[in-house]
Design a protein around this motif. Structure first.
Motif, PDB file in Angstrom:
ATOM      1  N   CYS A 174     -13.915  34.702  -3.398  1.00  0.00           N
ATOM      2  CA  CYS A 174     -15.184  34.349  -2.768  1.00  0.00           C
ATOM      3  C   CYS A 174     -16.018  35.588  -2.453  1.00  0.00           C
ATOM      4  CB  CYS A 174     -14.948  33.564  -1.477  1.00  0.00           C
ATOM      5  SG  CYS A 174     -14.489  31.846  -1.753  1.00  0.00           S
ATOM      6  N   VAL A 175     -17.310  35.368  -2.296  1.00  0.00           N
ATOM      7  CA  VAL A 175     -18.254  36.393  -1.884  1.00  0.00           C
ATOM      8  C   VAL A 175     -18.963  35.893  -0.638  1.00  0.00           C
ATOM      9  CG1 VAL A 175     -20.325  37.694  -2.487  1.00  0.00           C
ATOM     10  CG2 VAL A 175     -18.588  37.220  -4.237  1.00  0.00           C
ATOM     11  N   VAL A 176     -18.924  36.687   0.426  1.00  0.00           N
ATOM     12  CA  VAL A 176     -19.664  36.376   1.644  1.00  0.00           C
ATOM     13  C   VAL A 176     -20.916  37.245   1.615  1.00  0.00           C
ATOM     14  CG1 VAL A 176     -19.612  36.284   4.158  1.00  0.00           C
ATOM     15  CG2 VAL A 176     -17.511  35.871   2.850  1.00  0.00           C
ATOM     16  N   SER A 177     -22.059  36.623   1.380  1.00  0.00           N
ATOM     17  CA  SER A 177     -23.300  37.365   1.183  1.00  0.00           C
ATOM     18  C   SER A 177     -23.774  38.024   2.477  1.00  0.00           C
ATOM     19  CB  SER A 177     -24.393  36.431   0.660  1.00  0.00           C
ATOM     20  OG  SER A 177     -24.031  35.906  -0.592  1.00  0.00           O
ATOM     21  N   GLN A 178     -24.670  38.970   2.324  1.00  0.00           N
ATOM     22  CA  GLN A 178     -25.207  39.692   3.468  1.00  0.00           C
ATOM     23  C   GLN A 178     -25.806  38.718   4.482  1.00  0.00           C
ATOM     24  OE1 GLN A 178     -27.727  42.958   2.470  1.00  0.00           O
ATOM     25  NE2 GLN A 178     -28.593  43.146   4.514  1.00  0.00           N
ATOM     26  N   GLY A 179     -25.366  38.868   5.721  1.00  0.00           N
ATOM     27  CA  GLY A 179     -25.912  38.068   6.806  1.00  0.00           C
ATOM     28  C   GLY A 179     -25.330  36.684   6.950  1.00  0.00           C
ATOM     29  N   ALA A 180     -24.415  36.280   6.087  1.00  0.00           N
ATOM     30  CA  ALA A 180     -23.837  34.932   6.178  1.00  0.00           C
ATOM     31  C   ALA A 180     -22.886  34.837   7.365  1.00  0.00           C
ATOM     32  CB  ALA A 180     -23.111  34.579   4.888  1.00  0.00           C
ATOM     33  N   ARG A 181     -22.871  33.667   8.000  1.00  0.00           N
ATOM     34  CA  ARG A 181     -21.985  33.401   9.126  1.00  0.00           C
ATOM     35  C   ARG A 181     -21.122  32.195   8.788  1.00  0.00           C
ATOM     36  NH1 ARG A 181     -23.804  37.664  10.062  1.00  0.00           N
ATOM     37  NH2 ARG A 181     -24.767  38.475  11.956  1.00  0.00           N
ATOM     38  N   ILE A 182     -19.815  32.421   8.690  1.00  0.00           N
ATOM     39  CA  ILE A 182     -18.875  31.349   8.374  1.00  0.00           C
ATOM     40  C   ILE A 182     -18.053  31.093   9.629  1.00  0.00           C
ATOM     41  CG2 ILE A 182     -16.965  30.647   6.887  1.00  0.00           C
ATOM     42  CD1 ILE A 182     -18.026  32.663   4.817  1.00  0.00           C
ATOM     43  N   VAL A 183     -18.285  29.967  10.272  1.00  0.00           N
ATOM     44  CA  VAL A 183     -17.637  29.640  11.536  1.00  0.00           C
ATOM     45  C   VAL A 183     -16.918  28.300  11.385  1.00  0.00           C
ATOM     46  CG1 VAL A 183     -17.940  29.255  14.016  1.00  0.00           C
ATOM     47  CG2 VAL A 183     -19.437  30.869  12.814  1.00  0.00           C
ATOM     48  N   ASP A 184     -15.589  28.346  11.461  1.00  0.00           N
ATOM     49  CA  ASP A 184     -14.768  27.137  11.350  1.00  0.00           C
ATOM     50  C   ASP A 184     -15.114  26.335  10.093  1.00  0.00           C
ATOM     51  OD1 ASP A 184     -13.485  27.734  13.760  1.00  0.00           O
ATOM     52  OD2 ASP A 184     -14.943  26.603  14.951  1.00  0.00           O
ATOM     53  N   ARG A 185     -15.262  27.040   8.974  1.00  0.00           N
ATOM     54  CA  ARG A 185     -15.630  26.393   7.717  1.00  0.00           C
ATOM     55  C   ARG A 185     -14.603  26.711   6.643  1.00  0.00           C
ATOM     56  NH1 ARG A 185     -21.124  25.092   6.711  1.00  0.00           N
ATOM     57  NH2 ARG A 185     -20.373  24.604   4.614  1.00  0.00           N
ATOM     58  N   GLN A 186     -14.513  25.838   5.678  1.00  0.00           N
ATOM     59  CA  GLN A 186     -13.682  26.032   4.495  1.00  0.00           C
ATOM     60  C   GLN A 186     -14.603  26.439   3.342  1.00  0.00           C
ATOM     61  OE1 GLN A 186     -10.107  25.195   4.500  1.00  0.00           O
ATOM     62  NE2 GLN A 186     -10.445  25.109   6.710  1.00  0.00           N
ATOM     63  N   VAL A 187     -14.340  27.569   2.745  1.00  0.00           N
ATOM     64  CA  VAL A 187     -15.120  28.025   1.597  1.00  0.00           C
ATOM     65  C   VAL A 187     -14.206  27.959   0.377  1.00  0.00           C
ATOM     66  CG1 VAL A 187     -16.464  29.897   0.601  1.00  0.00           C
ATOM     67  CG2 VAL A 187     -16.504  29.532   3.073  1.00  0.00           C
ATOM     68  N   PRO A 188     -14.501  27.082  -0.578  1.00  0.00           N
ATOM     69  CA  PRO A 188     -13.604  26.909  -1.731  1.00  0.00           C
ATOM     70  C   PRO A 188     -13.486  28.202  -2.548  1.00  0.00           C
ATOM     71  CG  PRO A 188     -15.188  25.108  -1.586  1.00  0.00           C
ATOM     72  CD  PRO A 188     -15.645  26.155  -0.623  1.00  0.00           C
ATOM     73  N   ARG A 190     -13.675  31.038  -5.298  1.00  0.00           N
ATOM     74  CA  ARG A 190     -14.709  31.469  -6.253  1.00  0.00           C
ATOM     75  C   ARG A 190     -16.091  30.910  -5.916  1.00  0.00           C
ATOM     76  NH1 ARG A 190      -9.987  31.074  -8.231  1.00  0.00           N
ATOM     77  NH2 ARG A 190     -10.090  28.822  -8.502  1.00  0.00           N
ATOM     78  N   SER A 191     -16.365  30.855  -4.595  1.00  0.00           N
ATOM     79  CA  SER A 191     -17.682  30.448  -4.120  1.00  0.00           C
ATOM     80  C   SER A 191     -18.414  31.643  -3.512  1.00  0.00           C
ATOM     81  CB  SER A 191     -17.562  29.354  -3.049  1.00  0.00           C
ATOM     82  OG  SER A 191     -16.963  28.195  -3.559  1.00  0.00           O
ATOM     83  N   MET A 192     -19.723  31.590  -3.542  1.00  0.00           N
ATOM     84  CA  MET A 192     -20.548  32.541  -2.807  1.00  0.00           C
ATOM     85  C   MET A 192     -21.149  31.809  -1.613  1.00  0.00           C
ATOM     86  SD  MET A 192     -23.952  34.694  -3.927  1.00  0.00           S
ATOM     87  CE  MET A 192     -23.035  36.049  -4.692  1.00  0.00           C
ATOM     88  N   ALA A 193     -20.901  32.340  -0.426  1.00  0.00           N
ATOM     89  CA  ALA A 193     -21.471  31.777   0.793  1.00  0.00           C
ATOM     90  C   ALA A 193     -22.702  32.592   1.175  1.00  0.00           C
ATOM     91  CB  ALA A 193     -20.443  31.806   1.911  1.00  0.00           C
ATOM     92  N   PHE A 194     -23.801  31.902   1.442  1.00  0.00           N
ATOM     93  CA  PHE A 194     -25.036  32.597   1.793  1.00  0.00           C
ATOM     94  C   PHE A 194     -25.834  31.747   2.771  1.00  0.00           C
ATOM     95  CE2 PHE A 194     -25.939  29.907  -1.783  1.00  0.00           C
ATOM     96  CZ  PHE A 194     -27.225  29.430  -1.602  1.00  0.00           C
ATOM     97  N   THR A 195     -26.827  32.363   3.402  1.00  0.00           N
ATOM     98  CA  THR A 195     -27.660  31.661   4.361  1.00  0.00           C
ATOM     99  C   THR A 195     -28.864  31.066   3.642  1.00  0.00           C
ATOM    100  OG1 THR A 195     -26.981  33.191   6.098  1.00  0.00           O
ATOM    101  CG2 THR A 195     -28.937  31.853   6.519  1.00  0.00           C
ATOM    102  N   ALA A 196     -28.992  29.746   3.702  1.00  0.00           N
ATOM    103  CA  ALA A 196     -30.115  29.050   3.071  1.00  0.00           C
ATOM    104  C   ALA A 196     -31.396  29.288   3.879  1.00  0.00           C
ATOM    105  CB  ALA A 196     -29.807  27.560   2.978  1.00  0.00           C
ATOM    106  N   PRO A 197     -32.562  29.001   3.296  1.00  0.00           N
ATOM    107  CA  PRO A 197     -33.832  29.244   3.995  1.00  0.00           C
ATOM    108  C   PRO A 197     -33.912  28.608   5.379  1.00  0.00           C
ATOM    109  CG  PRO A 197     -34.257  28.813   1.682  1.00  0.00           C
ATOM    110  CD  PRO A 197     -32.792  28.603   1.896  1.00  0.00           C
ATOM    111  N   GLY A 198     -33.272  27.466   5.594  1.00  0.00           N
ATOM    112  CA  GLY A 198     -33.310  26.834   6.906  1.00  0.00           C
ATOM    113  C   GLY A 198     -32.308  27.387   7.896  1.00  0.00           C
ATOM    114  N   GLY A 199     -31.523  28.388   7.460  1.00  0.00           N
ATOM    115  CA  GLY A 199     -30.544  28.997   8.342  1.00  0.00           C
ATOM    116  C   GLY A 199     -29.152  28.430   8.232  1.00  0.00           C
ATOM    117  N   GLU A 200     -28.979  27.377   7.442  1.00  0.00           N
ATOM    118  CA  GLU A 200     -27.668  26.771   7.267  1.00  0.00           C
ATOM    119  C   GLU A 200     -26.848  27.548   6.235  1.00  0.00           C
ATOM    120  OE1 GLU A 200     -26.434  24.184   9.011  1.00  0.00           O
ATOM    121  OE2 GLU A 200     -28.288  24.285  10.189  1.00  0.00           O
ATOM    122  N   LEU A 201     -25.528  27.448   6.366  1.00  0.00           N
ATOM    123  CA  LEU A 201     -24.647  28.067   5.382  1.00  0.00           C
ATOM    124  C   LEU A 201     -24.672  27.238   4.099  1.00  0.00           C
ATOM    125  CD1 LEU A 201     -22.532  30.396   5.026  1.00  0.00           C
ATOM    126  CD2 LEU A 201     -20.797  28.659   5.500  1.00  0.00           C
TER     127      LEU A 201
END
Length: 217
Positions: A174-188, A190-201
Motif C-alpha cells: 500500500c501507499v499512504v499519500s501525503q496528508g492522508a489520515r487512516i484511523v481505524d480503517r482497513q486498507v486492502p 496494493r491500494s493507495m490511500a489519499f484524501t479526497a477533495p471533500g476531506g474523506e479518505l
C-alpha cells in the motif's frame, strides 16, 4: 563492510561522546561497554538494510549520512535492549536519536530488517506491527489509540504528513499519500490511500513497482 572515516572502535567512542554531551550524568563508560558488546550485531543489521536501499551505496555506512546514522542508532539501542534488557543504555541512545534526528522511535519497537527513512524529522512510531521493506517520510505517524494498535504490511510507503492510527490495517504494497489520515480503517493490499477533495479518505490501486524506486528487490 566499509565504515566511512571510522573504525568500529572509533565509531563507538564517537557515539558515546555524543551521549555524554547530551546526558552528562557520568555514566557514559557503562554505555561504551554496552556498545562494544553489541556493535557488531547492530552494524550487521544496519548494513543489511543499507544494501537493500536503492539510493545508497552497498557495503558502506556513513555516520554523517543522517538517515543511515538514525537507523544505526535505532538498531544499536534495540540490539542492546533485546540482548541485555539494558534500559539505561538503550534509553540514552533513543534520546540521542531523538535529539539529532527529530524521530520518536523507541528501542522496544520491532522494526523490520529492511526499512528506509527519507527524512526523519517529525516521525513518530508506536509499538505497532511493521512489515518488511517499509518507507517512511517526515512528519508521518503510526500511533495507537488506547489499546488499539495498527498493523502495517510489507512493502508499505508512508509519505509526509500522514498518519495510521488505532485499529487500522494497511495491507501489503500500500501507499499512504501525503496528508492522508487512516484511523481505524482497513486498507486492502496494493491500494493507495489519499484524501479526497471533500476531506474523506479515498482508495485507488497503488502504482506498480513503486517500491523498486526505494529498494533493491
Amino acid at each position: 563492510m566499509k565504515l566511512i572515516d571510522h573504525t568500529p572502535q572509533s565509531l563507538a567512542d564517537y557515539t558515546t561522546a555524543q551521549v555524554a554531551n547530551l546526558v552528562p550524568d557520568g555514566r557514559h563508560q557503562a554505555l561504551r561497554e554496552a556498545i562494544g558488546r553489541h556493535q557488531d550485531e547492530a552494524l550487521a543489521r544496519t548494513i543489511a538494510c543499507i544494501d537493500k536501499v536503492a539510493a545508497w551505496r552497498p557495503g558502506e555506512f556513513n555516520y554523517l549520512h543522517s538517515s543511515q546514522y538514525c537507523q544505526y542508532l535505532y538498531y544499536l539501542a534495540n540490539t542492546i535492549w533485546v540482548r541485555e534488557k539494558d534500559a539505561a543504555s538503550a534509553t540514552r541512545l533513543f534520546l540521542l536519536n531523538k535529539a539529532l534526528n527529530g524521530i520518536d522511535l523507541f528501542y522496544e519497537i520491532a522494526m523490520p530488517a529492511h526499512f528506509f527513512i527519507g527524512h526523519s524529522v517529525g516521525i513518530v512510531l508506536a509499538k505497532a506491527t511493521y512489515g518488511d521493506y517499509l518507507v517512511l517520510y517526515q512528519n508521518s505517524t503510526v500511533g495507537r489509540h488506547i489499546d488499539k494498535i495498527p498493523t502495517v504490511g510489507e512493502g508499505v510507503i508512508i509519505y509526509p504528513n500522514s498518519a495510521v492510527i488505532g485499529a487500522s490495517v494497511v495491507g501489503d504494497g500500500c501507499v499512504v499519500s501525503q496528508g492522508a489520515r487512516i484511523v481505524d480503517r482497513q486498507v486492502p493490499p496494493r491500494s493507495m490511500a489519499f484524501t479526497a477533495p471533500g476531506g474523506e479518505l479515498a482508495l485507488r490501486p497503488a502504482p506498480e513497482d513503486l517500491l523498486r524506486e526505494y529498494f533493491r528487490l
